[in-house]
Design a protein around this motif. Structure first.
Motif, PDB file in Angstrom:
ATOM      1  N   VAL A  85      41.250  48.618  42.722  1.00 20.78           N
ATOM      2  CA  VAL A  85      40.343  47.875  41.855  1.00 20.78           C
ATOM      3  C   VAL A  85      41.135  47.360  40.662  1.00 20.78           C
ATOM      4  N   GLY A  86      40.947  46.099  40.353  1.00 21.70           N
ATOM      5  CA  GLY A  86      41.616  45.479  39.210  1.00 21.70           C
ATOM      6  C   GLY A  86      40.600  44.972  38.211  1.00 21.70           C
ATOM      7  N   PHE A  87      40.706  45.450  36.973  1.00 19.69           N
ATOM      8  CA  PHE A  87      39.774  45.053  35.911  1.00 19.69           C
ATOM      9  C   PHE A  87      40.465  44.068  34.966  1.00 19.69           C
ATOM     10  N   PRO A  88      39.912  42.865  34.768  1.00 19.90           N
ATOM     11  CA  PRO A  88      40.526  41.915  33.839  1.00 19.90           C
ATOM     12  C   PRO A  88      40.196  42.240  32.386  1.00 19.90           C
ATOM     13  N   ILE A  89      41.163  41.995  31.516  1.00 20.39           N
ATOM     14  CA  ILE A  89      40.933  42.054  30.063  1.00 20.39           C
ATOM     15  C   ILE A  89      41.045  40.630  29.560  1.00 20.39           C
ATOM     16  N   ILE A  90      39.982  40.152  28.934  1.00 21.60           N
ATOM     17  CA  ILE A  90      39.878  38.728  28.597  1.00 21.60           C
ATOM     18  C   ILE A  90      39.866  38.541  27.081  1.00 21.60           C
ATOM     19  N   ILE A  91      40.709  37.621  26.607  1.00 26.56           N
ATOM     20  CA  ILE A  91      40.709  37.213  25.196  1.00 26.56           C
ATOM     21  C   ILE A  91      40.699  35.690  25.161  1.00 26.56           C
ATOM     22  N   ASP A  92      39.781  35.122  24.387  1.00 28.37           N
ATOM     23  CA  ASP A  92      39.683  33.661  24.263  1.00 28.37           C
ATOM     24  C   ASP A  92      39.586  32.995  25.642  1.00 28.37           C
TER      25      ASP A  92
ATOM     26  N   ARG B  58      47.195  37.291  46.300  1.00 29.99           N
ATOM     27  CA  ARG B  58      45.886  36.659  46.214  1.00 29.99           C
ATOM     28  C   ARG B  58      44.921  37.438  45.333  1.00 29.99           C
ATOM     29  N   ASN B  59      44.973  38.778  45.413  1.00 29.40           N
ATOM     30  CA  ASN B  59      44.017  39.556  44.616  1.00 29.40           C
ATOM     31  C   ASN B  59      44.263  39.398  43.117  1.00 29.40           C
ATOM     32  N   ILE B  60      45.540  39.341  42.700  1.00 24.37           N
ATOM     33  CA  ILE B  60      45.867  39.162  41.275  1.00 24.37           C
ATOM     34  C   ILE B  60      45.510  37.748  40.822  1.00 24.37           C
ATOM     35  N   MET B  61      45.833  36.758  41.655  1.00 27.29           N
ATOM     36  CA  MET B  61      45.504  35.372  41.300  1.00 27.29           C
ATOM     37  C   MET B  61      43.997  35.193  41.188  1.00 27.29           C
ATOM     38  N   GLY B  62      43.251  35.880  42.062  1.00 32.44           N
ATOM     39  CA  GLY B  62      41.789  35.787  42.009  1.00 32.44           C
ATOM     40  C   GLY B  62      41.229  36.347  40.716  1.00 32.44           C
ATOM     41  N   ILE B  63      41.824  37.443  40.226  1.00 30.75           N
ATOM     42  CA  ILE B  63      41.368  38.031  38.955  1.00 30.75           C
ATOM     43  C   ILE B  63      41.643  37.067  37.804  1.00 30.75           C
ATOM     44  N   ILE B  64      42.844  36.476  37.807  1.00 29.73           N
ATOM     45  CA  ILE B  64      43.235  35.574  36.718  1.00 29.73           C
ATOM     46  C   ILE B  64      42.344  34.333  36.698  1.00 29.73           C
ATOM     47  N   ARG B  65      42.113  33.763  37.870  1.00 28.03           N
ATOM     48  CA  ARG B  65      41.332  32.520  37.932  1.00 28.03           C
ATOM     49  C   ARG B  65      39.827  32.760  37.771  1.00 28.03           C
ATOM     50  N   GLY B  66      39.337  33.812  38.405  1.00 28.02           N
ATOM     51  CA  GLY B  66      37.903  34.048  38.364  1.00 28.02           C
ATOM     52  C   GLY B  66      37.440  34.873  37.178  1.00 28.02           C
ATOM     53  N   ARG B  67      38.396  35.561  36.511  1.00 31.67           N
ATOM     54  CA  ARG B  67      38.091  36.408  35.357  1.00 31.67           C
ATOM     55  C   ARG B  67      37.039  37.468  35.696  1.00 31.67           C
ATOM     56  N   GLU B  68      37.128  37.996  36.915  1.00 32.34           N
ATOM     57  CA  GLU B  68      36.189  39.009  37.374  1.00 32.34           C
ATOM     58  C   GLU B  68      36.949  40.151  38.039  1.00 32.34           C
ATOM     59  N   THR B  69      36.284  41.331  38.065  1.00 36.34           N
ATOM     60  CA  THR B  69      36.878  42.506  38.704  1.00 36.34           C
ATOM     61  C   THR B  69      37.095  42.263  40.187  1.00 36.34           C
ATOM     62  N   CYS B  70      38.242  42.718  40.694  1.00 37.70           N
ATOM     63  CA  CYS B  70      38.544  42.631  42.126  1.00 37.70           C
ATOM     64  C   CYS B  70      38.516  44.046  42.704  1.00 37.70           C
ATOM     65  N   PHE B  71      37.620  44.289  43.652  1.00 37.24           N
ATOM     66  CA  PHE B  71      37.512  45.612  44.273  1.00 37.24           C
ATOM     67  C   PHE B  71      37.805  45.493  45.766  1.00 37.24           C
ATOM     68  N   ILE B  72      38.806  46.217  46.216  1.00 38.87           N
ATOM     69  CA  ILE B  72      39.158  46.253  47.637  1.00 38.87           C
ATOM     70  C   ILE B  72      38.954  47.691  48.106  1.00 38.87           C
TER      71      ILE B  72
END
Length: 520
Positions: free
Chosen positions: A140-147, A105-119
């Protein structure tokens, strides 16, 4: 040394140093500052991958009990680890396989929300996938976003120290730097991939212009795809109208027993047939879960079939297989689709040109070869006969009293007689034998690997067939013939002219017999 705070005070602090200073970066729990020269080394690495790994090592060294990974996310939301510190790669590969079955869920949340996940407290997070002997405290998971798409995630995990929000904020400048490096790497990779596919499309177009035949072109295309894209199992099928099958015309990676393989398009099995019937790409990520997969590669795990579309019609299929599961991404499909379209257009053009060439060498009325085709056929068969030591016979055949048929019954009836005669000849001859319309009612038969005696026996059968099947209101049609063979006649002579001469001699004898016996 003067120091200017660039972040929050407390547990985490981003520290910038004034003119002439040698350090800049992250300060957490009184750990050593990240030096400027360490950041420079990241930017000066020879490859982006090495730069990312150095940055990951730097983050791990800067945070007590931290493990750090960089996880790539493709367009199909399949993940792969690109860099790591603190976790063995053998463990990461197992995690990778698990995540690609179902993303947590935490990884899917980062991909869909394009926001940092901090637990902050992993123990209180209900969906955390715990490994045996795992002692992870914070994540903590930081997304890297392109396009507007998450292309990578930087994962930081601690096993003894609990991270606080201010620690996460302190990490952001360095994460931003790594993000830029990864983004540059991915942009370069995407640009290189696009350029590679465009170059491949350009090269295959030139190959189509240069190729002497469709088969030569397809073999070249298969080799180029293998060399440019690294695919090991490639097959090109062409649709055959007569058999209503897809015929394998070029391939790489398969055994020779597959050459000429025919797949009936009315069957309901096979990724290739399915792509043909549906008229769109079929991508099977896991063949073990497919009800229509037809095994081609031993140990094959994934299969991709792209129809070769021309004007809404499928003329063939480009098929790729792999021993890796999910080997073909949506990005691969997006890049391969214009290539398949280009190959299809080139093949269709070549088929039209070939048809026009063939029609130019065929008689418009009977469908037999015409005089334009004759010279090439005669030379080719003579060369083959002399090269292999075989015989070849030439028969000149002429319809007797054909002018009377035209005069008394009309030219339409004369045309029907010619068409019927060629039909009877084709039924009685082999596929390698050639029927050439030499003149108005004169036909040359080219019979490879046929002796004088065998030709005489064949002519007896032909006369019987013509006498019963080529009929007019004036009665059965009769033909005179003359034979010339490689082994039975002088090599320096023109065998076609010799057969023609002997045919006229036979015609003269036939007329003489008619005059002596009108009922003959």
């Amino acid at each position: 040394m003067p120091r200017i705070s660039g972040g929050r005070s407390g547990t985490g602090e981003v520290v910038a140093v004034g003119p002439g200073a040698t350090t800049i970066g992250l300060h957490m729990n009184n750990t050593t500052l990240i030096r400027t020269d360490e950041l420079e080394r990241i930017l000066l690495e020879t490859t982006p991958r090495k730069a990312v790994q150095r940055a990951v090592d730097l983050i791990a060294q800067s945070i007590l009990s931290a493990s750090v990974t960089v996880m790539g996310v493709d367009i199909d939301q399949r993940v792969h680890f690109d860099a790591a510190n603190g976790i063995p790669w053998s463990v990461l590969r197992k995690v990778e396989a698990s995540f690609n079955q179902e993303l947590p869920r935490n990884i899917m949340g980062i991909i869909r929300g394009r926001e940092t996940c901090f637990i902050e407290d992993v123990g209180a997070y209900p969906d955390w996938r715990r490994r045996a002997a795992s002692d992870i405290v914070s994540y903590v998971g930081f997304p890297i976003i392109i396009d507007r798409r998450v292309v990578s995630i930087i994962n930081v995990q601690t096993s003894r120290q609990r991270l606080k929000p201010e620690d996460v904020d302190a990490l952001r400048p360095l994460i931003h730097l790594i993000s830029l490096i990864i983004a540059r790497y991915l942009k370069e990779q995407q640009s290189a991939n696009r350029e590679n596919f465009l170059s491949l499309l350009h090269e295959t177009t030139l190959d189509g212009v240069r190729a002497a035949s469709a088969v030569e072109f397809m073999n070249t295309v298969v080799k180029r795809i293998a060399r440019r894209l690294g695919y090991q199992y490639i097959a090109l099928f062409l649709y055959d109208d007569e058999t209503e099958s897809l015929i394998l015309r070029a391939q790489k990676g398969y055994t020779s027993e597959y050459d000429g393989l025919a797949l009936c398009v009315h069957d309901h099995v096979g990724v290739v047939v399915r792509a043909f019937r549906l008229r769109h790409t079929v991508n099977v990520s896991d063949v073990s879960a497919s009800s229509f997969y037809l095994r081609g590669v031993p140990g094959g795990r994934s299969d991709l079939a792209l129809p070769l579309m021309v004007g809404g019609k499928v003329i063939g299929v480009l098929n790729l297989e792999s021993k890796k599961a999910a080997a073909f991404s949506r990005e691969d499909v997006r890049n391969l689709t214009p290539l398949a379209a280009g190959v299809g257009l080139m093949l269709a053009s070549m088929q039209i040109k070939q048809l026009l060439r063939e029609q130019a060498l065929l008689d418009g009325l009977t469908g037999a070869h015409n005089r334009h085709a004759m010279d090439g056929i005669v030379v080719e068969e003579l060369e083959r006969a002399r090269r292999h030591g075989h015989d070849v016979s030439f028969v000149m055949l002429d319809i007797d009293e054909f002018k009377s048929i035209n005069d008394r019954l009309g030219h339409a009836e004369g045309d029907r007689v010619l068409e019927t005669l060629v039909t009877v000849l084709r039924k009685s001859l082999r596929a390698i034998d050639k029927v050439i319309r030499y003149g108005g009612d004169e036909f040359l038969l080219v019979l490879p690997e046929t002796s004088q005696r065998e030709t005489e026996l064949l002519l007896e059968r032909l006369r019987a067939g013509i006498g019963t099947q080529v009929l007019t209101a004036m009665g059965a049609v009769h033909c005179s013939s003359g034979i010339a063979t490689v082994r039975g006649d002088p090599e320096e002579g023109d065998l076609v002219q010799l057969a023609d001469k002997r045919m006229y001699q036979a015609k003269a004898r036939y007329r003489a017999q008619l005059e002596e016996d009108p009922g003959y």
